[in-house]
Design an enzyme around this catalytic site. Structure first.
Site, PDB file in Angstrom:
ATOM      1  N   TYR A  71       0.828  -1.213   0.000  1.00 14.28           N
ATOM      2  CA  TYR A  71       0.000   0.000   0.000  1.00 14.28           C
ATOM      3  C   TYR A  71       0.860   1.259   0.000  1.00 14.28           C
ATOM      4  O   TYR A  71       0.489   2.264  -0.605  1.00 14.28           O
ATOM      5  CB  TYR A  71      -0.960  -0.009   1.197  1.00 14.28           C
ATOM      6  CG  TYR A  71      -2.181  -0.873   0.919  1.00 14.28           C
ATOM      7  CD1 TYR A  71      -3.251  -0.378   0.170  1.00 14.28           C
ATOM      8  CD2 TYR A  71      -2.247  -2.184   1.363  1.00 14.28           C
ATOM      9  CE1 TYR A  71      -4.351  -1.175  -0.106  1.00 14.28           C
ATOM     10  CE2 TYR A  71      -3.347  -2.985   1.093  1.00 14.28           C
ATOM     11  CZ  TYR A  71      -4.394  -2.471   0.359  1.00 14.28           C
ATOM     12  OH  TYR A  71      -5.484  -3.248   0.073  1.00 14.28           O
ATOM     13  N   ARG A  74       1.784   2.021  -3.498  1.00 10.39           N
ATOM     14  CA  ARG A  74       0.629   2.550  -4.216  1.00 10.39           C
ATOM     15  C   ARG A  74       0.326   3.991  -3.775  1.00 10.39           C
ATOM     16  O   ARG A  74      -0.057   4.830  -4.579  1.00 10.39           O
ATOM     17  CB  ARG A  74      -0.563   1.645  -3.948  1.00 10.39           C
ATOM     18  CG  ARG A  74      -1.200   1.165  -5.225  1.00 10.39           C
ATOM     19  CD  ARG A  74      -2.212   0.098  -5.042  1.00 10.39           C
ATOM     20  NE  ARG A  74      -3.444   0.375  -5.797  1.00 10.39           N
ATOM     21  CZ  ARG A  74      -3.545   0.371  -7.108  1.00 10.39           C
ATOM     22  NH1 ARG A  74      -2.498   0.117  -7.852  1.00 10.39           N
ATOM     23  NH2 ARG A  74      -4.681   0.630  -7.712  1.00 10.39           N
ATOM     24  N   VAL A 107      -9.480   4.418  -4.304  1.00  7.80           N
ATOM     25  CA  VAL A 107      -8.989   4.904  -3.008  1.00  7.80           C
ATOM     26  C   VAL A 107      -7.946   5.998  -3.212  1.00  7.80           C
ATOM     27  O   VAL A 107      -7.240   6.374  -2.288  1.00  7.80           O
ATOM     28  CB  VAL A 107      -8.397   3.720  -2.197  1.00  7.80           C
ATOM     29  CG1 VAL A 107      -9.478   2.708  -1.839  1.00  7.80           C
ATOM     30  CG2 VAL A 107      -7.259   3.026  -2.950  1.00  7.80           C
ATOM     31  N   HIS A 123     -14.602   2.389  -0.824  1.00  5.26           N
ATOM     32  CA  HIS A 123     -13.514   1.519  -0.352  1.00  5.26           C
ATOM     33  C   HIS A 123     -12.442   2.278   0.424  1.00  5.26           C
ATOM     34  O   HIS A 123     -11.307   1.816   0.529  1.00  5.26           O
ATOM     35  CB  HIS A 123     -12.888   0.772  -1.550  1.00  5.26           C
ATOM     36  CG  HIS A 123     -13.804  -0.236  -2.167  1.00  5.26           C
ATOM     37  ND1 HIS A 123     -13.574  -0.846  -3.385  1.00  5.26           N
ATOM     38  CD2 HIS A 123     -14.961  -0.773  -1.709  1.00  5.26           C
ATOM     39  CE1 HIS A 123     -14.562  -1.696  -3.653  1.00  5.26           C
ATOM     40  NE2 HIS A 123     -15.418  -1.659  -2.659  1.00  5.26           N
ATOM     41  N   CYS A 154      -2.084   3.982  21.045  1.00  9.00           N
ATOM     42  CA  CYS A 154      -2.151   2.701  21.771  1.00  9.00           C
ATOM     43  C   CYS A 154      -0.987   1.765  21.452  1.00  9.00           C
ATOM     44  O   CYS A 154      -0.878   0.700  22.059  1.00  9.00           O
ATOM     45  CB  CYS A 154      -3.469   2.009  21.475  1.00  9.00           C
ATOM     46  SG  CYS A 154      -3.532   1.278  19.820  1.00  9.00           S
TER      47      CYS A 154
HETATM   48  P1  OAD Z   1     -10.262  -3.836 -11.858  1.00 11.09           P
HETATM   49  O1  OAD Z   1      -8.763  -3.861 -11.941  1.00 11.09           O
HETATM   50  O2  OAD Z   1     -10.976  -5.081 -11.502  1.00 11.09           O
HETATM   51  O3  OAD Z   1     -10.873  -3.376 -13.245  1.00 11.09           O
HETATM   52  C1  OAD Z   1     -10.439  -2.239 -13.939  1.00 11.09           C
HETATM   53  C2  OAD Z   1     -11.326  -2.051 -15.146  1.00 11.09           C
HETATM   54  O4  OAD Z   1     -10.914  -0.863 -15.776  1.00 11.09           O
HETATM   55  C3  OAD Z   1     -11.246  -3.171 -16.174  1.00 11.09           C
HETATM   56  O5  OAD Z   1     -12.562  -3.563 -16.560  1.00 11.09           O
HETATM   57  C4  OAD Z   1     -10.506  -2.519 -17.347  1.00 11.09           C
HETATM   58  O6  OAD Z   1     -10.950  -3.008 -18.605  1.00 11.09           O
HETATM   59  C5  OAD Z   1     -10.931  -1.074 -17.164  1.00 11.09           C
HETATM   60  N1  OAD Z   1     -10.008  -0.083 -17.765  1.00 11.09           N
HETATM   61  C6  OAD Z   1      -8.680  -0.185 -17.975  1.00 11.09           C
HETATM   62  N2  OAD Z   1      -8.205   0.947 -18.519  1.00 11.09           N
HETATM   63  C7  OAD Z   1      -9.251   1.794 -18.647  1.00 11.09           C
HETATM   64  C8  OAD Z   1      -9.406   3.133 -19.146  1.00 11.09           C
HETATM   65  N3  OAD Z   1      -8.384   3.831 -19.612  1.00 11.09           N
HETATM   66  N4  OAD Z   1     -10.645   3.673 -19.125  1.00 11.09           N
HETATM   67  C9  OAD Z   1     -11.702   2.978 -18.650  1.00 11.09           C
HETATM   68  N5  OAD Z   1     -11.615   1.726 -18.175  1.00 11.09           N
HETATM   69  C10 OAD Z   1     -10.405   1.139 -18.167  1.00 11.09           C
HETATM   70  O7  OAD Z   1     -10.613  -2.643 -10.874  1.00 11.09           O
HETATM   71  P2  OAD Z   1     -11.982  -2.269 -10.167  1.00 11.09           P
HETATM   72  O8  OAD Z   1     -13.159  -2.671 -10.965  1.00 11.09           O
HETATM   73  O9  OAD Z   1     -11.869  -0.863  -9.728  1.00 11.09           O
HETATM   74  O10 OAD Z   1     -11.481  -3.176  -3.899  1.00 11.09           O
HETATM   75  O11 OAD Z   1     -11.916  -3.188  -8.880  1.00 11.09           O
HETATM   76  C11 OAD Z   1     -12.953  -3.051  -7.936  1.00 11.09           C
HETATM   77  C12 OAD Z   1     -12.442  -3.313  -6.579  1.00 11.09           C
HETATM   78  O12 OAD Z   1     -11.806  -4.590  -6.575  1.00 11.09           O
HETATM   79  C13 OAD Z   1     -11.333  -2.385  -6.124  1.00 11.09           C
HETATM   80  O13 OAD Z   1     -11.845  -1.201  -5.582  1.00 11.09           O
HETATM   81  C14 OAD Z   1     -10.673  -3.211  -5.069  1.00 11.09           C
HETATM   82  C15 OAD Z   1     -10.756  -4.610  -5.658  1.00 11.09           C
HETATM   83  O14 OAD Z   1     -11.128  -5.558  -4.771  1.00 11.09           O
HETATM   84  C16 OAD Z   1     -10.885  -3.263  -2.714  1.00 11.09           C
HETATM   85  O15 OAD Z   1      -9.692  -3.176  -2.546  1.00 11.09           O
HETATM   86  C17 OAD Z   1     -11.852  -3.453  -1.598  1.00 11.09           C
END
Ligand code: OAD
Length: 261
Positions: A71, A74, A107, A123, A154
């Site tokens: 993290y 990131r 995040v 998130h 703590c």
């Molecule tokens: P993912 O990594 O699962 O998906 C990213 C999506 O963005 C994919 O469908 C890609 O095709 C798309 N993508 C890539 N480049 C792009 C661009 N330039 N424009 C538009 N779309 C693009 O990430 P999330 O869906 O955000 O949660 O993941 C959801 C959650 O899963 C995250 O918040 C995280 C993880 O578990 C936690 O950490 C709780």
């Protein structure tokens, strides 16, 4: 890939007449800022890990140093990048429609840095940390001593203030997100793979309420075949284009200039 002339007239009309819009974003929205998407982020040192091996309480208890450092890297990435035209277009959209609810799974805080004022963070936020034991926010922490650093109150371990797999989402933000998804004129799902619950259900809540649902993503997702309109391509290109098609070129220009804070 959706070309400029392929943005449907009907979609621009719907957008122009909408009084209430709900947008759900995922890590794809920040890809063009140089933040790897959630599933792409597991490269380099962390390539051999499953996201679920890093983003859980049990992973942290097993190896707090590894999880903190993942993290921390990131967080450093997020701090050195800038919002992209997709973030600015969404900030602009907030000014163009009477009621916009922006729900994000991200995040990274980039929506707020682009000027979006009302953001529901489902998130958490990676730039903030909290005490693992007390679950309370900690404003400042020593970076150079122990890893992870210790809670100044703590002595417990500090952790990023993000939601891990198996943890509850902030109840108020989730409730507001669910309400906004059902009660809007248009729903957008942008840059998310739509596989992580409960956020993944929000577009379906909208569809069940007969709200037209637009997906913006270069790839297809489980949601794609349900979308009322699909715009295929990067959000940093397509969101500004959508605003331009709906409100004209000047509306987009303003979005990349005056909104940044
Ligand atoms: P993912 O990594 O699962 O998906 C990213 C999506 O963005 C994919 O469908 C890609 O095709 C798309 N993508 C890539 N480049 C792009 C661009 N330039 N424009 C538009 N779309 C693009 O990430 P999330 O869906 O955000 O949660 O993941 C959801 C959650 O899963 C995250 O918040 C995280 C993880 O578990 C936690 O950490 C709780």
């Amino acid at each position: 890939m959706t070309e400029p002339h392929e943005i449907p007239d009907r979609l621009a009309e719907l957008l122009q007449s909408a009084r209430s819009i709900t947008v759900l974003t995922g890590s794809g929205v920040s890809a063009e800022s140089g933040v790897p998407t959630f599933r792409e982020a597991l490269t380099g040192l962390w390539a051999t890990f499953d996201p679920e091996e890093l983003a859980t309480r049990s992973a942290f208890l097993r190896n707090p140093r590894l999880v903190w450092e993942w993290y921390a890297e990131r967080r450093r990435t997020v701090q050195r990048v800038e919002p992209n035209p997709g973030h600015f277009a969404l900030a602009r959209l907030e000014q163009m429609v009477p009621n916009l609810t922006l729900i994000t799974q991200n995040v990274d805080g980039l929506h707020q840095r682009a000027g979006s004022r009302r953001v529901l963070e489902l998130h958490g936020n990676i730039t903030q940390v909290k005490c693992f034991d007390e679950d309370t926010a900690v404003a400042a922490w020593p970076e150079d001593e122990q890893v992870p650093p210790r809670c100044p109150r703590c002595g417990g371990l500090l952790r990023p203030d993000v939601v891990w797999f198996g943890e509850a989402l902030p109840a108020q933000a989730l409730r507001a997100a669910m309400l906004a998804s059902r009660n809007c004129d248009l729903f957008f799902s942008v840059g998310t793979s739509g596989v992580v619950e409960p956020a993944a259900s929000l577009p379906y809540d909208a569809l069940r309420a007969r709200v037209p649902m637009i997906e913006i993503n270069p790839d297809s997702t489980p949601l794609s075949r349900h979308a009322t309109f699909r715009l295929v391509g990067p959000s940093g290109l397509l969101l500004p284009l959508l605003i331009e098609r709906t409100w004209g070129h000047d509306a987009v220009r303003a979005s990349s200039q005056s909104d940044a804070r």
